[in-house]
Write a protein that holds these residues in place. Structure first.
Motif, PDB file in Angstrom:
ATOM      1  N   LEU A   1       8.854 -23.263 -57.035  1.00  0.00           N
ATOM      2  CA  LEU A   1       8.506 -24.378 -56.152  1.00  0.00           C
ATOM      3  C   LEU A   1       7.000 -24.519 -55.954  1.00  0.00           C
ATOM      4  CD1 LEU A   1      11.289 -24.108 -53.419  1.00  0.00           C
ATOM      5  CD2 LEU A   1      11.157 -25.676 -55.363  1.00  0.00           C
ATOM      6  N   LEU A   2       6.258 -23.546 -56.433  1.00  0.00           N
ATOM      7  CA  LEU A   2       4.810 -23.659 -56.382  1.00  0.00           C
ATOM      8  C   LEU A   2       4.337 -24.893 -57.149  1.00  0.00           C
ATOM      9  CD1 LEU A   2       2.732 -21.706 -55.030  1.00  0.00           C
ATOM     10  CD2 LEU A   2       2.257 -20.822 -57.306  1.00  0.00           C
ATOM     11  N   SER A   3       5.170 -25.361 -58.066  1.00  0.00           N
ATOM     12  CA  SER A   3       4.833 -26.532 -58.882  1.00  0.00           C
ATOM     13  C   SER A   3       4.667 -27.793 -58.047  1.00  0.00           C
ATOM     14  CB  SER A   3       5.920 -26.756 -59.937  1.00  0.00           C
ATOM     15  OG  SER A   3       7.173 -26.999 -59.314  1.00  0.00           O
ATOM     16  N   GLN A   4       5.131 -27.774 -56.790  1.00  0.00           N
ATOM     17  CA  GLN A   4       4.983 -28.941 -55.922  1.00  0.00           C
ATOM     18  C   GLN A   4       3.545 -29.133 -55.447  1.00  0.00           C
ATOM     19  OE1 GLN A   4       9.495 -28.721 -53.932  1.00  0.00           O
ATOM     20  NE2 GLN A   4       7.677 -28.533 -52.652  1.00  0.00           N
ATOM     21  N   LEU A   5       2.715 -28.106 -55.595  1.00  0.00           N
ATOM     22  CA  LEU A   5       1.319 -28.207 -55.160  1.00  0.00           C
ATOM     23  C   LEU A   5       0.500 -28.887 -56.263  1.00  0.00           C
ATOM     24  CD1 LEU A   5       0.946 -24.627 -53.624  1.00  0.00           C
ATOM     25  CD2 LEU A   5       1.286 -26.774 -52.382  1.00  0.00           C
ATOM     26  N   THR A   6       0.737 -30.149 -56.450  1.00  0.00           N
ATOM     27  CA  THR A   6       0.192 -30.862 -57.602  1.00  0.00           C
ATOM     28  C   THR A   6      -1.312 -31.104 -57.543  1.00  0.00           C
ATOM     29  OG1 THR A   6       0.851 -32.930 -56.539  1.00  0.00           O
ATOM     30  CG2 THR A   6       2.378 -31.980 -58.139  1.00  0.00           C
ATOM     31  N   GLN A   7      -1.944 -30.831 -56.381  1.00  0.00           N
ATOM     32  CA  GLN A   7      -3.398 -30.962 -56.286  1.00  0.00           C
ATOM     33  C   GLN A   7      -4.099 -29.604 -56.328  1.00  0.00           C
ATOM     34  OE1 GLN A   7      -5.178 -33.963 -56.222  1.00  0.00           O
ATOM     35  NE2 GLN A   7      -3.140 -34.647 -56.811  1.00  0.00           N
ATOM     36  N   LEU A   8      -3.339 -28.558 -56.632  1.00  0.00           N
ATOM     37  CA  LEU A   8      -3.910 -27.210 -56.657  1.00  0.00           C
ATOM     38  C   LEU A   8      -4.895 -27.077 -57.821  1.00  0.00           C
ATOM     39  CD1 LEU A   8      -3.328 -24.678 -54.858  1.00  0.00           C
ATOM     40  CD2 LEU A   8      -1.924 -23.825 -56.748  1.00  0.00           C
ATOM     41  N   SER A   9      -6.116 -26.632 -57.522  1.00  0.00           N
ATOM     42  CA  SER A   9      -7.121 -26.442 -58.571  1.00  0.00           C
ATOM     43  C   SER A   9      -7.385 -24.965 -58.850  1.00  0.00           C
ATOM     44  CB  SER A   9      -8.438 -27.130 -58.191  1.00  0.00           C
ATOM     45  OG  SER A   9      -8.982 -26.571 -57.014  1.00  0.00           O
ATOM     46  N   ILE A  10      -7.124 -24.107 -57.864  1.00  0.00           N
ATOM     47  CA  ILE A  10      -7.333 -22.665 -58.035  1.00  0.00           C
ATOM     48  C   ILE A  10      -6.112 -21.910 -57.518  1.00  0.00           C
ATOM     49  CG2 ILE A  10      -8.699 -20.654 -57.347  1.00  0.00           C
ATOM     50  CD1 ILE A  10     -11.129 -22.449 -57.126  1.00  0.00           C
TER      51      ILE A  10
END
Length: 383
Positions: A97-106
């Motif tokens: 579900l970490l894939s939901q953080l679509t603005q994650l850069s780091i």
């Protein structure tokens, strides 16, 4: 009237930022992330211990007692852009579900105890620029989906238990500058590498086969190559040392049998250090290394080199470290190495040299027994 309206808008903006407006999908992803970590591995003083979803919004400002560290949000406090955990010994699996953080850069989870496989859904993190999972216990293969992360600039999954081959489509990571997959259990051949790489580290695996020119085609910016402690075989071609930006290369502890080397084009090269120790390299010590103008460290120790030490080595003032020990080199070492103003450190020991001064640190350890050298050459070795 206009000033009053501006003031009200500023108050509204301040209120929104202080309250936090984190997207629901980001909150659910963070909740799932924390829930996948064993509660007993979350110390009371750690970043994750401060993640209290009942008490505060993750992106709320100012932060005092909740979400004190571990995440960074966008300027408008709506999206999570960074997760950088402290090395607190967190243990758990990486939730898909970490894939939901679509603005994650780091995403940096280094120096903890995460285990299990890296979920293929990580490919949904289209904004990811830095992925650091080093020094954990991740296992399984590197998911091929990782190679779809076009924004990725730095990938470090070293010091884990990954196995299997490198992704065949690794070269699709067109933005990748630094790749470190050292100290895993990776096998197979080197695929075509991303052409924008600056640093490549794959040491301490079980990679095998030839080091092929096709794997390095187009890598005009590659400065550092670390391929030591693998099972590479065959000939290392002259093309390798002519990579235009190459500065440091460590290929020690492999099974290379031959090295080809030619003079750098136009006499120009940035090569500073090369380590080819603990291989199976035969033939004479390559004279052309002396033609690399900035070379300061050369290691060819514990191979199967024969013949004399090239005089060119002793005339190269940039050469500061020279390790030729553990070979079958014969003759007298160049006298320039033993003058009062000698500039070279290292070792010429454990060879078949004659007249190597015992008082010199360069001549330690002592030379091989005469019978060993005679057997290696099938006759009396030349003085």
């Amino acid at each position: 009237m206009f000033n009053t309206l501006c003031y009200l808008l500023l108050l509204l903006l301040h209120f929104s930022l202080s309250q936090g407006l984190t997207f629901p999908q980001d909150i659910s992803a963070l909740k799932a992330f924390k829930a996948s970590i064993k509660p007993t591995s979350i110390p009371s003083w750690s970043c994750l211990a401060s993640w209290d979803f009942a008490a505060a919004d993750p992106c709320a400002l100012p932060r005092r007692t909740h979400f004190t560290c571990g995440i960074i949000c966008s300027i408008d406090s709506t999206r999570v852009t960074q997760i950088t955990l402290d090395p607190a010994g967190y243990s758990g699996q990486l939730t898909p579900l970490l894939s939901q953080l679509t603005q994650l850069s780091i995403l940096d989870l280094s120096d903890n105890s995460f285990f299990g496989s890296i979920p293929s859904s990580i490919s949904s993190l289209r904004s990811l620029q830095t992925l650091i999972l080093k020094s954990n216990s991740f296992s399984g293969s590197i998911p091929d989906s990782v190679t779809t992360l076009k924004s990725l600039e730095s990938l470090d999954i070293s010091h884990n238990s990954l196995s299997g081959p490198l992704p065949k489509t690794l070269n699709l990571l067109s933005g990748l500058r630094r790749l470190d997959l050292s100290y895993n259990q990776l096998t197979g051949f080197l695929p075509k590498l991303p052409y924008n790489l600056l640093e490549l580290a794959l040491k301490g695996n079980s990679l095998s086969g030839y080091i092929s020119k096709s794997s390095f085609d187009g890598l005009t910016q590659l400065e550092v190559v670390e391929l030591s402690e693998n099972s590479f075989t065959g000939t290392l071609g002259a093309w390798f040392f002519l990579l235009p930006a190459l500065q440091q290369a460590d290929l020690a502890n492999n099974s290379l049998t031959r090295v080809e080397i030619s003079k750098p084009s136009g006499g120009n090269s940035d090569l500073v250090a090369i380590d080819l120790g603990f291989n199976l390299i035969e033939g004479n010590a390559p004279t052309d290394f002396a033609n690399y103008p900035q070379l300061s460290s050369l290691t060819l120790r514990y191979n199967r080199l024969r013949g004399a030490i090239p005089l060119e080595y002793s005339k190269k003032k940039s050469l500061r470290r020279l390790f030729l020990d553990g070979n079958f080199l014969i003759g007298r070492p160049p006298s320039e190495f033993f003058g009062g103003d000698t500039w070279v450190s290292g070792s010429l020991g454990n060879n078949c040299l004659v007249g190597c001064p015992g008082s010199s640190q360069l001549c330690s350890p002592s030379q091989k027994p005469y019978e060993v050298c005679k057997q290696a050459y099938g006759r009396k070795p030349m003085a």
